[in-house]
Structures are given as C-alpha cells and as structure tokens.
Design a protein around this motif. Structure first.
Motif, PDB file in Angstrom:
ATOM      1  N   ASP A 353       0.786  -1.110  -0.073  1.00  0.00           N
ATOM      2  CA  ASP A 353       0.139  -0.283  -0.072  1.00  0.00           C
ATOM      3  C   ASP A 353       0.833   1.180   0.073  1.00  0.00           C
ATOM      4  O   ASP A 353       0.596   2.214   0.763  1.00  0.00           O
ATOM      5  N   VAL A 354       1.754   1.294  -0.964  1.00  0.00           N
ATOM      6  CA  VAL A 354       2.778   2.616  -1.025  1.00  0.00           C
ATOM      7  C   VAL A 354       2.179   3.362  -1.868  1.00  0.00           C
ATOM      8  O   VAL A 354       1.939   3.047  -3.112  1.00  0.00           O
ATOM      9  N   SER A 355       1.993   4.647  -1.498  1.00  0.00           N
ATOM     10  CA  SER A 355       1.653   6.006  -2.321  1.00  0.00           C
ATOM     11  C   SER A 355       2.829   7.052  -2.008  1.00  0.00           C
ATOM     12  O   SER A 355       3.158   7.442  -1.248  1.00  0.00           O
ATOM     13  N   LEU A 356       3.012   7.482  -3.465  1.00  0.00           N
ATOM     14  CA  LEU A 356       4.071   8.477  -3.336  1.00  0.00           C
ATOM     15  C   LEU A 356       4.100   9.279  -4.696  1.00  0.00           C
ATOM     16  O   LEU A 356       3.483   8.749  -5.746  1.00  0.00           O
ATOM     17  N   GLY A 644       8.434  15.162   5.414  1.00  0.00           N
ATOM     18  CA  GLY A 644       8.854  16.523   4.621  1.00  0.00           C
ATOM     19  C   GLY A 644      10.036  17.079   5.008  1.00  0.00           C
ATOM     20  O   GLY A 644      10.905  16.624   6.052  1.00  0.00           O
ATOM     21  N   ARG A 645      10.394  18.373   4.756  1.00  0.00           N
ATOM     22  CA  ARG A 645      11.612  19.299   5.003  1.00  0.00           C
ATOM     23  C   ARG A 645      11.675  19.378   6.598  1.00  0.00           C
ATOM     24  O   ARG A 645      12.914  19.303   7.022  1.00  0.00           O
ATOM     25  N   ARG A 646      10.624  19.591   7.153  1.00  0.00           N
ATOM     26  CA  ARG A 646      10.610  19.924   8.404  1.00  0.00           C
ATOM     27  C   ARG A 646      10.351  18.712   9.431  1.00  0.00           C
ATOM     28  O   ARG A 646      10.109  18.776  10.564  1.00  0.00           O
ATOM     29  N   GLY A 647      10.602  17.647   8.781  1.00  0.00           N
ATOM     30  CA  GLY A 647      10.089  16.228   9.557  1.00  0.00           C
ATOM     31  C   GLY A 647       8.653  15.841   9.711  1.00  0.00           C
ATOM     32  O   GLY A 647       8.270  14.995  10.190  1.00  0.00           O
ATOM     33  N   GLU A 648       7.736  16.677   8.967  1.00  0.00           N
ATOM     34  CA  GLU A 648       6.404  16.459   9.114  1.00  0.00           C
ATOM     35  C   GLU A 648       5.829  15.363   8.224  1.00  0.00           C
ATOM     36  O   GLU A 648       6.465  14.939   7.069  1.00  0.00           O
ATOM     37  N   ASP A 649       5.068  14.211   8.680  1.00  0.00           N
ATOM     38  CA  ASP A 649       4.446  13.233   8.068  1.00  0.00           C
ATOM     39  C   ASP A 649       3.685  13.700   6.995  1.00  0.00           C
ATOM     40  O   ASP A 649       2.531  14.129   7.371  1.00  0.00           O
ATOM     41  N   ARG A 650       3.959  13.423   5.773  1.00  0.00           N
ATOM     42  CA  ARG A 650       3.059  13.893   4.551  1.00  0.00           C
ATOM     43  C   ARG A 650       2.305  12.767   3.812  1.00  0.00           C
ATOM     44  O   ARG A 650       1.721  12.706   2.763  1.00  0.00           O
ATOM     45  N   SER A 651       2.582  11.340   4.557  1.00  0.00           N
ATOM     46  CA  SER A 651       1.955  10.352   3.779  1.00  0.00           C
ATOM     47  C   SER A 651       0.508  10.330   3.677  1.00  0.00           C
ATOM     48  O   SER A 651       0.194   9.951   2.552  1.00  0.00           O
TER      49      SER A 651
END
Length: 978
Positions: A353-356, A644-651
């Motif tokens: 279930d990989v989305s990118l 992301g750049r600041r470590g936020e989870d964008r999944s």
C-alpha cells in the motif's frame, strides 16, 4: 635508486644493455619491478609467472613506441641472473619475523592498465593479532594489494600454510545457485550451523532473494565464523544499515584475530582498527596508529563539508549532471498509488500500500533497515519489476529515468576487456539503452499466459494437439483511446507457419490485456524507447563520449584504459556516466557512495544538488543524505512514511491526493466500459464452440431485422448454432459458410428472388465479424480476413443506406448510431469515404452518357508531365505495370502530394465501391488485391509512413481506367482549374 642495495642493485647492472633504449626513468622502474618479481620465485627455472607479469606491465611502453624485440631481449636476460646471487647480495641482516604474518621490503605492485606502478619501493608489514585499515584514493591499488594477499603471493614469503579469508561483496554468490537456502549456504561457507549474527535470517530463504545488506552480512558472518590466520574485508560496511554496522564492530572487537579492512569510512576504521596503512599518491605505504596525529590528519579530507576545497585539490573528481530539459513536462513526473509488490516465491508482500509521487526537482532520501524494501521500491519506480496491480504505477510518457542499481557492476561484466568509451558506445549503439532493453523482458511464464490469453489468430500446436494464443513479438505504437491506453502489437508467428507464408495481422490491444498475457514489460520497453527518441540525438564518436566521461571525473587516459584495470570506485563512476548518457529527468541511485572515496562522495553531492531534474537516493550514509535531501521516505517492514523538509509526516496527504485522482480516472474508464459493447473472452480451448446463444440471437436480429421476419431470423440463428455444434468451425471462413447455409435453409429461394444473396453478402460478413469480435462464437481469428472471401466477391450494398438501415457499418460490422455514420464512413478501413472528397455528381464523359445520382464519386489528383497529361486527356488512363501495389492508376486525394510527381496536375472524378487499406510492408494483399484471390477491390489506399511506399507519402491505386474521369487541370499557382 640506491644502487648499493641487494638484488635491485645487481639486477640494475645486469640489465644495462637495454638501459639506453628504455630511458632512465623507465629503466629504473623495470629493474625494481623485475627484482621484486624474481624474489617471489621459489625456483630459478620457474619464470612463467614473472614473464607474464612483466609482459603485461610493459604493454603501455610497447604502445608508446618501444619495440617488442626489446621486451624479448629484456626477458632473455632474466634467466642469466640466478636467484642464488640475489640472496648473496642482500646486505641487511634478516630480523626475527615470528610475530609477523607478512613482511616485504622494497615491494613494487604492478598493474597492466597503467604506465606507473601502484606501489614502488614500499615496505609491507602485517603483524599477528592487529586490525589494519587500508586507505587511499580510488585507483591507488587497495583491492589489488588485497587480491595478491588472498592469492598467497605475499604470505608465502615469510610463512607457509597460512589460511586467508577474503570477503568481497561481488563474490558473495560466485559459483552459488541463487535458489540455495540460506541454511545450506551457511553450512557450505562456514562449515557449521548457528552462526552468530544470522538469527533473524529465515533459514529457507533463497540467497538470491536477500537484500544487499543481508547478503553482505551473511558473507561477513560466515567468514568470521571460520578459523583463518588473516581476514581481508573489502568495503565491509557497504550496504549495511546502522544495526548491522554495530554488529560488525562488536564482532571485530571480540575476535582477537588479524584483519585488513579496505574502507572509505574512516570513522568506522577508527572504531575497529589498531593501525591504518595509508597508500600515498607516490606509491608508498605509511603506517599510523589509530588515534595518532597522523591518522587524525586524514580525517578532514574524508569528512570535510567543503565541496569547494575538494574540487580545488582534485578538479578531476568534479561530477556534473547533464541538463535534461524539463520543458513541457508536468510538475509530477511519476507516482505510485496504493502500490504493493510481492516476489513470486514469497507469501508476504515486500511493499504494501505504498503511495508517493516524484516531482521535477525532488531531492528524496530513502532510509530503512536492511530488507525493508528500499531497493525493491527503486526497481518499481524504474519499472524493472511490475506491481501487483497494473494501474498503481504511473509515469509521464516523456519522462526519462536513469537507474543505477545496488549490484551495478553486473553492467560491466561483459565489457571488462574494452574501454569505458567502447562500453558506452556499445550500450547505446541502437539509439537507446540496450541494457535496459535486456532487463525489460517478458516474464518467464509469458508463453504459458499467451497460450491461454494470447492474440488471435490462434495457432495449432501439434505437440499438445490444441489451439493456442499467440505471444507478442513486438510493440509498434501507442495511443490513448476513450481514456484507455492501447498498443499496436505484432504477433509472433511460429516457425512452421513462417514456412507456409502465414503472417499474423497487427492489432491494437488494451494495456490490461497485454498485462494479462505477460507482455507488459514489452510495453514498458516501448515507452522508454519512445521517451529516448524525443531527446536530441547524441553522437557516439569517441570525442563526445570522452567529453561526457569528464563530467564524472574521468581523465582522458582513464577513458581509454581497459575497464578491468579500473578500481571499484572508478567503475562506479563509469556506470553512473553511462546512466546519465540519456540526459534523464529522474535519477534513481541505490547506495551510490559505495566504493567511492571521500572526494568523489563530495563531488557527487555537489553534482546532485545542482542537477535540474529529480533525485531519489537509497543510502546508509546519513551525513550524505542530510546534506542533499529535502524529504525522506522511511520504509519499515514494507510500509512507507513520507517525511517533509521539517520532519512532518506527509504520507496521508499525498495518499489522499493520489487516490482521489485515481478514483476520477476509474470513474471515467467505467463510463467508457459501460458504453462499450460487451466483449466475451475467447479462449483457445473453446475454439469451435458457441460462447453465448443469447448473444448469437441478438446479433442475428440486429443484422437481419430489415431483411427477414423475426421468426425466420430466430430459425436461422438456431440452424446456425446446430451447424456449429456439428462442425465446430475454427476459422472465420468456416463460420461464414455456416451462416450462409443457415440463411439459405430458412428463406433462400424467396430471399434470392427478391434481394439476391449478392446484395446480402456484406451484411452476412458483418454479422460473422460481429459474432467473432464480440466473442459470441469462439474462432481462431476475429474475421479480419473476411473482406476477401467468396461472399465479398458478390455485388456490394451501398455504404450509407445500409449503415442507416442496420444501425451499423456493413463493411466492418461496427455498431453505429445514425449521427455516427458520417464520421465512421471517413475512418472505416473498408469505406470508400476515406479516398477523397465526395462529389455530388460527376461531369459526364460524353453528351450521351450520364451517371446515376447514387454513384459514389470522389475527387482525386494525378501529377504527371505535360506530354503524359495531353495523352491522358486524349486517350484516357492506362494501368501502370510495375507499381508498388500492382497494375492500376496511381492518384491522390492530396493536391500537395500530386504536385510532387509532375508539373501538371489533373483533377479527377473517381467512381469507387470497395476499398482495401494496405498499411504495412509485406501486407498479404499488397500485390494481389485486384485478383480473384485478393478480392477484386475497386481501389487500394496506402497511408503515409507505412513503409510500403519509399517516399513516405500516401498512394491511391484505382483498379480500372473506366472508373476515372478527367475533370480538368489544376492551376498550380492558385489551385484553380484552367
């Protein structure tokens, strides 16, 4: 050179006869090398190895102009210089070497690829129980020195019977069956079970399925479990994650054995080694204790963050990526949506279930433990492997992708004898990446899948006594139709069929159907090649290739040396340069810092930062990733998190966006599929059967509704199905005969008297084609050839009237609504409307002659010379004799095309009925379309760029001069008639 010392001094005097020929510098080097090689000999008479090494070493001098005779004279002098004299001339007292595994004075290390020695007058010393780190720039001879140690060439000088364990990543599976379970590999390599460090490794997992990190750990664990005198580890931290690296450090610290380790990771060496051996640029060996000031002085060059400092010190190491040209490409170049992947022999999926998405200037680092699925993810993005669901991977059609895999040295395995220039020239000789083509091959079970789901016409397999579907031989074109991707494919013809002259017709197939028959990789290869073709062609001459190699730090001399003489780091640069030849928009790199030194790592980092395209990097070098990447993909047990750049989870955000886009696409496709007519699947094992009696009756009623009463149509359909059950027809002609017989039995006499079978023939042909193409009946073909059968030789119905009457095309059988008739008439491959502009009424050729209003007349043009034009106007046309399509009159619907054939262009009115399209070279009717066998069509139309006509222009060949009237000449200045 010190001429007073031992063997070198004596041999120096002995070889004086060739001194003037070689020159002072070369002579000094040759004397030193010969002395070193002679000291290694056990027997004065055993000189074969010595002569072989010296001949290889002297190759660059011969290429530079040294006479081969001088080389023979030099080798002839060596046997006259006995080893006994060498020993007697040694002036230094031999010390006690009991605590040394190896001690060599005045060591000269040769390699045939270059004119300079790797080591010269060096002292090599290995003491028992110590751990040595061997460091130096790429190409300085680290691996070569370890290879000589492993071969026993240096150990035998001071000690006998010593065992050596040499561990290289490239040799882990050498001579090993990739399907061998890990437990058997451990027992074979370590000689025991339960080796420490492999507790988490499944015992039955094939070694060929291991990730790069686990493969390296397996080799290290098995090697360290042995009881050897010396352990040689070549880049042991390559591919290892942090946990495996910690395990290796603990294992080395606890062993208490003698190690020599090649590594560019000086921080790792600092944690495990007692001493460091530094190979200097002038070919000397410097020994430093770990923690000493000399060792600390080496660290800044390996860990400096200043790319400018390294580039200034070593400009040849600079790496520059080509500008791919991103014009016309969208922001997102590729994406995975809820993508999963499972290896065929594994129960659990490697990725789930990989989305990118990959954007134009992304800088992405992929991190995770060994075996987490990082390399598999890159293989999916590069389309080297296919996901579980075909619609879960998307790439823009114009995107070019460069992929450097973890095991990238396999690229070079067949090119080691050639140079870097020759390798790139061979790899791209056909206009695209031949190694990519070799990887993108149909699956191993594609033949079995094709036999079950493959293309028609099916072929008879005499071995199994059954009909089988065809394999795809080649993908020719691609198009989007109704929101679905279709490919034009050429079907494979069996050898027995080739002898009979059978040619399988090219057809358009939906991408999901090609995946079903195991041919999706051929579509991927076509997409890749099409993307390459849109790039401006690059000349493959040596000058252009050398210029390209300079961009990755190759010198001109390195570019023309044999690849086998390059170091592992230099080979890595070569593979990268080859991947960049296509000017990629996306670069996928799997462990790119393996094998390259610190300066090259900094140069690679700088090159990737300035690259105009997108970058995805798998690496365990966290410092390298932190400086380069702006976002990270974190893999854990096959699941992906996007930071992301600041470590936020964008999944979740990216997944929601991609799923919404896919839902819209699926909704659109669902509408298209719903609007399309139902197509039943025809399987080879069902040839000759009625697949759907309900659908057979429906098709009979649709085509015969205006000709026979409903009761007669139902009776004809029942009669047809009875005949089919008895005869089990295979080919389209057999099915047509069954239809004709059924109609004749039901109402043939009345029908023949009123309408005539001649008038019904195209209707019946269209009926049979409808049965075959919709899968109502199971035939080996789809009826495409029925345009030239006996039924079609009868009088034809007029296209427009019958199309409106039956709600479908009477030439090809396509179902049509009334408003679709006009558009379909222009594209139907059998329709005369595609031949030119239709004329309402032609000018009569004489006052007494008139033409019926319903005659189909088309405007065409014929270019010729003034003399021929006058003759045609007086006497009419004569059929050509040696034309591309056989005898006939060649003309065109395109005035511009006709102007190419002469200074005079005649405007024509052409009367046509049936038309055949000859759309590729070697068409079975290319020269027989006017014959009884070909079907006596009124005209043949050849589209542009089809390969039949060398000019690349269209051709219209009209069968009979009586079908053509000359309307006048065209004024070529303004297009008007005279």
């Amino acid at each position: 050179m010190d001429q007073s010392k031992g063997a070198s001094a004596a041999l120096y005097q002995h070889l004086v006869p060739v001194r003037d020929i070689l020159g002072a510098d070369a002579f000094e080097y040759v004397a030193s090398a010969a002395a070193s090689l002679l000291e290694e000999l056990e027997d004065v008479q055993d000189r074969a190895k010595c002569e072989e090494d010296l001949r290889e070493f002297l190759c660059p001098y011969v290429e530079a102009g040294l006479s081969p005779k001088v080389v023979d004279d030099l080798l002839h002098l060596l046997p006259k210089f006995p080893k006994k004299e060498l020993k007697e001339l040694q002036e230094l007292q031999e010390p006690d070497w009991s605590h040394h595994l190896c001690h060599v004075e005045n060591l000269t290390l040769l390699y045939g690829g270059g004119a300079k020695p790797l080591l010269r007058h060096a002292t090599f010393d290995i003491q028992k129980g110590r751990c040595y780190g061997l460091v130096g720039s790429n190409g300085r001879g680290k691996t070569t020195l370890m290879s000589k140690l492993a071969a026993g060439q240096l150990l035998q000088l001071q000690s006998k019977g010593l065992s050596c364990c040499y561990i290289q990543y490239e040799e882990v599976l050498a001579g090993v069956d990739p399907t061998m379970p890990c437990s058997e590999y451990v027992l074979a390599k370590a000689g025991t079970e339960g080796v420490p460090g492999l507790e988490q490794l499944p015992a039955e997992l094939p070694v060929g399925k291991l990730s790069g990190g686990w493969r390296m750990r397996l080799a290290l664990a098995c090697g360290l479990a042995r009881d050897d005198d010396l352990y040689l580890l070549d880049e042991p931290t390559n591919h290892l994650d942090s946990a495996s690296k910690d395990w290796l450090q603990d294992r080395l610290a606890q062993s208490g054995k003698t190690f020599m380790i090649v590594s560019h990771d000086l921080r790792f060496l600092e944690s495990v080694c007692t001493d460091v051996i530094h190979i200097t640029n002038d070919g000397k060996l410097e020994y430093h204790s770990v923690g000493s000031r000399q060792f600390q002085a080496l660290l800044p060059s390996a860990s400096s963050a200043s790319g400018e400092l390294v580039e200034a010190a070593c400009p040849s190491s600079a790496i520059t990526f080509p500008n791919p040209g991103m014009e016309g490409l969208p922001h997102v170049l590729a994406a995975l949506t809820e993508c999963s992947y499972r290896y065929a022999d594994q129960q659990r999926p490697t990725l789930t279930d990989v989305s990118l998405e990959l954007t134009r200037k992304c800088r992405i680092g992929v991190v995770g433990k060994n075996g987490a699925g990082k390399s598999t993810l890159l293989s999916l993005l590069a389309r080297d492997v296919l996901p579980c669901e075909s619609d879960s991977v998307w790439h823009h059609k114009d995107v070019r992708i460069a992929y450097v895999a973890q095991q990238h040295f396999y690229h070079l395995s067949e090119h080691l004898a050639g140079t870097a220039v020759e390798y790139i020239q061979a790899r791209f000789a056909t206009g695209w990446d031949e190694e990519l083509r070799a990887r993108l091959v149909p699956s191993q079970d594609s033949r079995e899948l094709a036999a079950k789901h493959g293309g028609r016409p099916f072929y008879w397999d005499g071995t199994s006594n059954s009909w089988k579907g065809r394999e795809v031989a080649e993908v020719l074109e691609r198009k989007m139709e109704d929101g679905m991707l279709h490919y034009l494919v050429r079907w494979k013809v069996e050898a027995a069929e080739e002898n009979d002259g059978i040619v399988a017709r090219n057809t358009w197939e939906a991408s999901h159907r090609l995946r079903e028959m195991g041919a999706e990789m051929l579509c991927v290869a076509f997409d890749s090649r099409a993307a390459y073709s849109r790039m401006a062609a690059r000349p493959l001459n040596a000058e252009e290739v050398i210029r390209h190699l300079r961009s990755v730090g190759f010198t001109d001399s390195m570019a023309q040396r044999p690849i086998k003489s390059l170091s592992a780091g230099e080979m890595s640069k070569l593979v990268l340069a080859a991947a960049l030849w296509i000017k990629p928009h996306l670069v996928l790199l799997d462990e790119p810092t393996n094998f390259i030194d610190s300066e090259a790592t900094l140069a690679l980092e700088a090159g990737l930062k300035s690259f105009q395209g997108g970058v995805v990097v798998v690496s365990h070098n966290h410092g390298f990733l932190q400086k380069l990447c702006t976002s990270f993909w974190c893999l854990e047990q096959g699941h992906l998190r996007i930071l992301g750049r600041r470590g936020e989870d964008r999944s979740c955000l990216i997944k929601s966006k991609l799923c919404e886009q896919r839902a819209k696409r699926e909704e659109q496709l669902a509408r298209v599929r719903k609007a399309a007519e139902t197509i039943l699947e025809v399987k080879p094992e069902n040839v000759g059967e009625i697949a759907s009696r309900t659908l057979v009756l429906e098709i009979f009623q649709r085509f015969l509704d205006f000709t026979l009463p409903r009761e007669a149509i139902q009776l004809a359909a029942e009669m047809f199905m009875t005949l089919a059950d008895e005869r089990r027809p295979a080919h389209g002609r057999d099915w047509l005969l069954a239809v004709l017989e059924a109609v004749l039995h039901v109402g043939s006499y009345t029908l023949h008297e009123e309408l005539g079978l001649a008038g019904m023939s195209p209707v019946l042909v269209a009926l049979v084609k409808g049965l075959l193409r919709r899968g109502a009946v199971c035939g080996v073909d789809d009826g495409a050839h029925l345009g030239v059968t006996l039924a079609c030789d009868l009088h034809r119905l007029q296209f427009r009237a019958k199309a409106s009457c039956y709600g479908g095309c009477c030439y090809c059988g396509t179902e049509l609504a009334p408003e679709e008739v006009e558009a379909h008439g222009r594209k139907c491959y059998m329709s005369p409307f595609r031949l030119g502009r239709q004329l309402v009424k032609a000018r009569p050729s004489s006052p007494s002659e008139d033409l019926n209003d319903d005659t189909l007349l088309f405007e065409m043009f014929h270019g010729t010379s003034p003399e021929n034009a006058s003759s045609i106007e007086r006497h009419g046309f004569r059929p050509s004799v040696g034309g591309m399509l056989g005898p006939g009159i060649y003309c065109s619907r395109d005035l511009r095309k006709a102007r190419r054939y002469g200074s005079v262009v005649l405007r024509l009115a052409v009367s046509l009925g049936r038309v055949i399209t000859i759309s590729y070279r070697g068409h079975p009717l290319q020269t027989t379309w006017q014959t009884f066998e070909g079907g006596c069509f009124d005209a043949a139309w050849v589209p542009p760029q089809c390969g039949v006509v060398p000019s690349g222009l269209e051709e219209n060949c009209v069968r009979s001069p009586s079908q053509i009237q000359v309307l006048g000449r065209v004024n070529l200045a303004n297009g008007a008639l005279f």
